[in-house]
Design a protein around this motif. Sequence first.
Motif, PDB file in Angstrom:
ATOM      1  N   ASN A  69     -11.383  47.286 -12.382  1.00 59.69           N
ATOM      2  CA  ASN A  69     -11.166  47.581 -13.803  1.00 59.69           C
ATOM      3  C   ASN A  69      -9.777  47.181 -14.297  1.00 59.69           C
ATOM      4  N   GLN A  70      -9.178  46.193 -13.631  1.00 62.65           N
ATOM      5  CA  GLN A  70      -7.850  45.734 -14.033  1.00 62.65           C
ATOM      6  C   GLN A  70      -7.858  44.222 -14.267  1.00 62.65           C
ATOM      7  N   VAL A  71      -6.974  43.789 -15.163  1.00 61.12           N
ATOM      8  CA  VAL A  71      -6.645  42.368 -15.258  1.00 61.12           C
ATOM      9  C   VAL A  71      -5.240  42.252 -14.683  1.00 61.12           C
ATOM     10  N   GLN A  72      -5.076  41.498 -13.608  1.00 58.56           N
ATOM     11  CA  GLN A  72      -3.771  41.451 -12.947  1.00 58.56           C
ATOM     12  C   GLN A  72      -3.307  40.019 -12.752  1.00 58.56           C
ATOM     13  N   THR A  73      -1.989  39.852 -12.805  1.00 58.99           N
ATOM     14  CA  THR A  73      -1.407  38.525 -12.639  1.00 58.99           C
ATOM     15  C   THR A  73      -0.542  38.497 -11.385  1.00 58.99           C
ATOM     16  N   PHE A  74      -0.676  37.413 -10.613  1.00 58.50           N
ATOM     17  CA  PHE A  74       0.097  37.281  -9.376  1.00 58.50           C
ATOM     18  C   PHE A  74       0.875  35.969  -9.423  1.00 58.50           C
ATOM     19  N   ASN A  75       1.886  35.894  -8.557  1.00 64.04           N
ATOM     20  CA  ASN A  75       2.756  34.722  -8.547  1.00 64.04           C
ATOM     21  C   ASN A  75       2.703  34.030  -7.203  1.00 64.04           C
ATOM     22  N   ALA A  76       3.001  32.753  -7.238  1.00 64.67           N
ATOM     23  CA  ALA A  76       3.174  32.011  -5.992  1.00 64.67           C
ATOM     24  C   ALA A  76       4.279  31.012  -6.232  1.00 64.67           C
ATOM     25  N   GLN A  77       5.006  30.659  -5.178  1.00 62.51           N
ATOM     26  CA  GLN A  77       6.023  29.634  -5.353  1.00 62.51           C
ATOM     27  C   GLN A  77       6.197  28.829  -4.084  1.00 62.51           C
ATOM     28  N   TYR A  78       6.797  27.651  -4.243  1.00 67.72           N
ATOM     29  CA  TYR A  78       7.068  26.780  -3.114  1.00 67.72           C
ATOM     30  C   TYR A  78       8.456  26.208  -3.273  1.00 67.72           C
ATOM     31  N   PHE A 137       0.846  -1.191   0.000  1.00 68.01           N
ATOM     32  CA  PHE A 137       0.000   0.000   0.000  1.00 68.01           C
ATOM     33  C   PHE A 137       0.884   1.244   0.000  1.00 68.01           C
ATOM     34  N   ARG A 138       0.534   2.224  -0.837  1.00 70.54           N
ATOM     35  CA  ARG A 138       1.277   3.493  -0.829  1.00 70.54           C
ATOM     36  C   ARG A 138       0.345   4.636  -0.480  1.00 70.54           C
ATOM     37  N   GLU A 139       0.790   5.399   0.508  1.00 70.34           N
ATOM     38  CA  GLU A 139      -0.033   6.492   1.035  1.00 70.34           C
ATOM     39  C   GLU A 139       0.013   7.699   0.086  1.00 70.34           C
ATOM     40  N   ILE A 140      -1.131   8.269  -0.176  1.00 73.48           N
ATOM     41  CA  ILE A 140      -1.219   9.515  -0.952  1.00 73.48           C
ATOM     42  C   ILE A 140      -1.538  10.660   0.010  1.00 73.48           C
ATOM     43  N   TYR A 141      -0.794  11.764  -0.142  1.00 78.07           N
ATOM     44  CA  TYR A 141      -1.044  12.936   0.692  1.00 78.07           C
ATOM     45  C   TYR A 141      -1.762  13.980  -0.171  1.00 78.07           C
ATOM     46  N   ILE A 142      -2.679  14.696   0.422  1.00 78.72           N
ATOM     47  CA  ILE A 142      -3.385  15.750  -0.326  1.00 78.72           C
ATOM     48  C   ILE A 142      -3.203  17.061   0.444  1.00 78.72           C
ATOM     49  N   GLU A 143      -2.491  17.989  -0.152  1.00 76.77           N
ATOM     50  CA  GLU A 143      -2.226  19.256   0.553  1.00 76.77           C
ATOM     51  C   GLU A 143      -2.206  20.439  -0.409  1.00 76.77           C
ATOM     52  N   ARG A 144      -2.485  21.628   0.141  1.00 74.50           N
ATOM     53  CA  ARG A 144      -2.261  22.860  -0.623  1.00 74.50           C
ATOM     54  C   ARG A 144      -0.772  23.099  -0.569  1.00 74.50           C
ATOM     55  N   ILE A 145      -0.125  23.132  -1.701  1.00 76.47           N
ATOM     56  CA  ILE A 145       1.325  23.338  -1.659  1.00 76.47           C
ATOM     57  C   ILE A 145       1.667  24.738  -2.151  1.00 76.47           C
ATOM     58  N   VAL A 146       1.108  25.126  -3.282  1.00 72.79           N
ATOM     59  CA  VAL A 146       1.421  26.453  -3.821  1.00 72.79           C
ATOM     60  C   VAL A 146       0.224  27.353  -3.529  1.00 72.79           C
ATOM     61  N   GLU A 147       0.462  28.469  -2.866  1.00 71.86           N
ATOM     62  CA  GLU A 147      -0.656  29.347  -2.519  1.00 71.86           C
ATOM     63  C   GLU A 147      -0.160  30.775  -2.296  1.00 71.86           C
ATOM     64  N   ASN A 148      -1.080  31.713  -2.435  1.00 70.32           N
ATOM     65  CA  ASN A 148      -0.760  33.116  -2.201  1.00 70.32           C
ATOM     66  C   ASN A 148      -1.990  33.753  -1.556  1.00 70.32           C
ATOM     67  N   TRP A 149      -1.805  34.239  -0.333  1.00 69.00           N
ATOM     68  CA  TRP A 149      -2.922  34.864   0.388  1.00 69.00           C
ATOM     69  C   TRP A 149      -2.715  36.364   0.500  1.00 69.00           C
ATOM     70  N   ASN A 150      -1.750  36.896  -0.272  1.00 71.09           N
ATOM     71  CA  ASN A 150      -1.343  38.270  -0.052  1.00 71.09           C
ATOM     72  C   ASN A 150      -1.440  39.093  -1.334  1.00 71.09           C
ATOM     73  N   PHE A 151      -2.689  39.262  -1.841  1.00 67.50           N
ATOM     74  CA  PHE A 151      -2.838  40.090  -3.039  1.00 67.50           C
ATOM     75  C   PHE A 151      -4.230  40.695  -3.087  1.00 67.50           C
ATOM     76  N   CYS A 152      -4.356  41.793  -3.813  1.00 66.78           N
ATOM     77  CA  CYS A 152      -5.651  42.415  -4.066  1.00 66.78           C
ATOM     78  C   CYS A 152      -5.734  42.721  -5.561  1.00 66.78           C
ATOM     79  N   VAL A 153      -6.918  42.528  -6.141  1.00 67.61           N
ATOM     80  CA  VAL A 153      -7.104  42.835  -7.559  1.00 67.61           C
ATOM     81  C   VAL A 153      -7.828  44.175  -7.655  1.00 67.61           C
ATOM     82  N   ALA A 154      -7.172  45.142  -8.288  1.00 69.94           N
ATOM     83  CA  ALA A 154      -7.750  46.480  -8.382  1.00 69.94           C
ATOM     84  C   ALA A 154      -8.945  46.472  -9.327  1.00 69.94           C
TER      85      ALA A 154
END
Length: 530
Positions: free
Chosen positions: A295-304, A276-293
């Motif tokens: 009337n704008q189209v904006q792109t944000f980055n996240a990394q791990y 048996f092989r265990e599978i882990y399920i987690e949020r790995i890449v995330e960004n909680w630190n942005f605001c979208v202005a």
Amino acid sequence: MKKTLLLSIGLFLFLGFTENFNIESSTINFSEDIAPIIYENCSGCHHSGGIGPFSLVSYNDVFTNKTAVDYSISNGNMPPWPPDTSYSRFSHERVLSSDEIFKIQSWVANGAPQGDSTLAPAYPTYVTSGPTLGVPDLTLSAPVYVSNAVNHDDYVCFVIPSGLLQNRKIRAVEVEPGNPEIVHHTLVYIDPSATYQTDTSGHCMGPTSFSSKLIGEYAPGSLPTIFPGDNNLAFGVEIQAGSNVILAMHYPFGSNGNTDSTKVHLYFYPTSTTNFREIYIERIVENWNFCVAPNQVQTFNAQYPTNGSAISTKFSVYGIFPHMHLLGKSINCYSVDSNNDTLNLVNIPNWDFEWQGFYKYTYPQVIEQGSRLYSQASYDNTTANSHNPNDPPEIVCAGLNTSDEMFLVYFMFMDYQNGDETLNLDSLDQLTNVEMNSIYGNNTFLSAYPNPTNTGVNFSFKNNQNNIVDMKIIDINGKNIYNKSISTTLGLNKFYWNTCSNNGTKCPPGIYIYGFNFNGQWEYGKIILK
Ligand code: HEC
């Protein structure tokens, strides 16, 4: 994806198929050419009681909707499949081949003839009740709850004791929303420490206890979680005796006053399962630190890792689930190793909030030690975005409400083992594409594949009781050439026919009819032996 599809159609026509276009297309008819495509790729959602807005289960259905069908497959809207197939590939992709698209287009252009109705495959049949994966080993229900989403979305976590007296290995998780109209999404966790308590404060996004594990999810357009596994190698998640199960529920703003009691169905491997092989399920890449202005189209980055260091232990990715809210426009995720080589993981070029879930790889994607994971997410906070909840647009920041934005990439992954690069997880898959689609549409389904075949045929079907199912194969002259009584279990069953008749001789090429008797009623279909 749309562009790619159109381009491939263009190429297809250009590469010599224009010559025999007329001969080809004039013989294309519903019974022989179109019905198999529609029944396999569309009917699972498009049947009465399914999630599609109209039925596509008969010649009349498809004929009536032929213009819309042609349009939807030509522009790549249907079947729904958000990931960009030129970026990375997944198993169970809901996509038509350029040949299938061409056939449907030519058929419609030629007046959509029916052909010989006796040659059409049997109508797919659907039954809608209870869990779609068959009888669960354990069903846990959240208490009846009245949504409190008065001023904001209501995030509630229910803790339910599993009552398990021994450890079990989970092979599938299915969430059955009690009130689908108000259940926006559900995350399923297990808490082996059984310490985390029910939280109805309205802000619970999931348990805060460190030991709890995410094991499944329900979101618009997602499927049950089914881990790969067979008798020799089983993937899944272990649940310990005495664990609690936590349902993190999201009831959207406006649902207040409505009641829900959502269930989770767990399916276990036999206790004797080894390897048996265990599978882990987690949020790995995330960004909680942005605001979208506005009337704008904006792109944000996240990394791990977030601190700029690199991944210290190699691991194997089985599935990936990007998540954004209503301003989402596109999102991708990839890894870059220490040699600067990029591994594309997922790209959703046209984010659609209604269609999200885990996308699973056929082969584990190995993330080398020294790699970094990156993601870019774009948000459209203009009035051109028809899903924009605010008109005029307002500033929207990362946060927990549906009206806030999110930038998360969940991973299903496991510890790396030698040979993972070439481990075909589909060969361990408990379900085929046809079955996946039928589960999606919540039905019973009799299917035969491959078809046409020159070796053997796999039949699969769901049965709503434990009993004997009689099956038969009839040749074109109506002669019974093969019979079998299959003892079945409730839920999904499979039966392999080696294309030999009762006396063991190989059947000659030609058209055959198969029949299965479910509770006194025969269902038929056609197979072609090459
Ligand atoms: C996974 C479920 C699913 C599958 C598979 C699916 N559909 Fe749909 N279909 C939907 C839903 C839901 C809608 C309603 C609109 C939406 O949500 O995008 C829809 C809408 C449509 C529409 C209305 C116009 C439009 O584009 O919205 C057409 C036509 C259509 N589907 C044809 C098809 C055809 C043809 C196939 C097979 C090639 C197919 N669908 C496969 C779920 C599905």
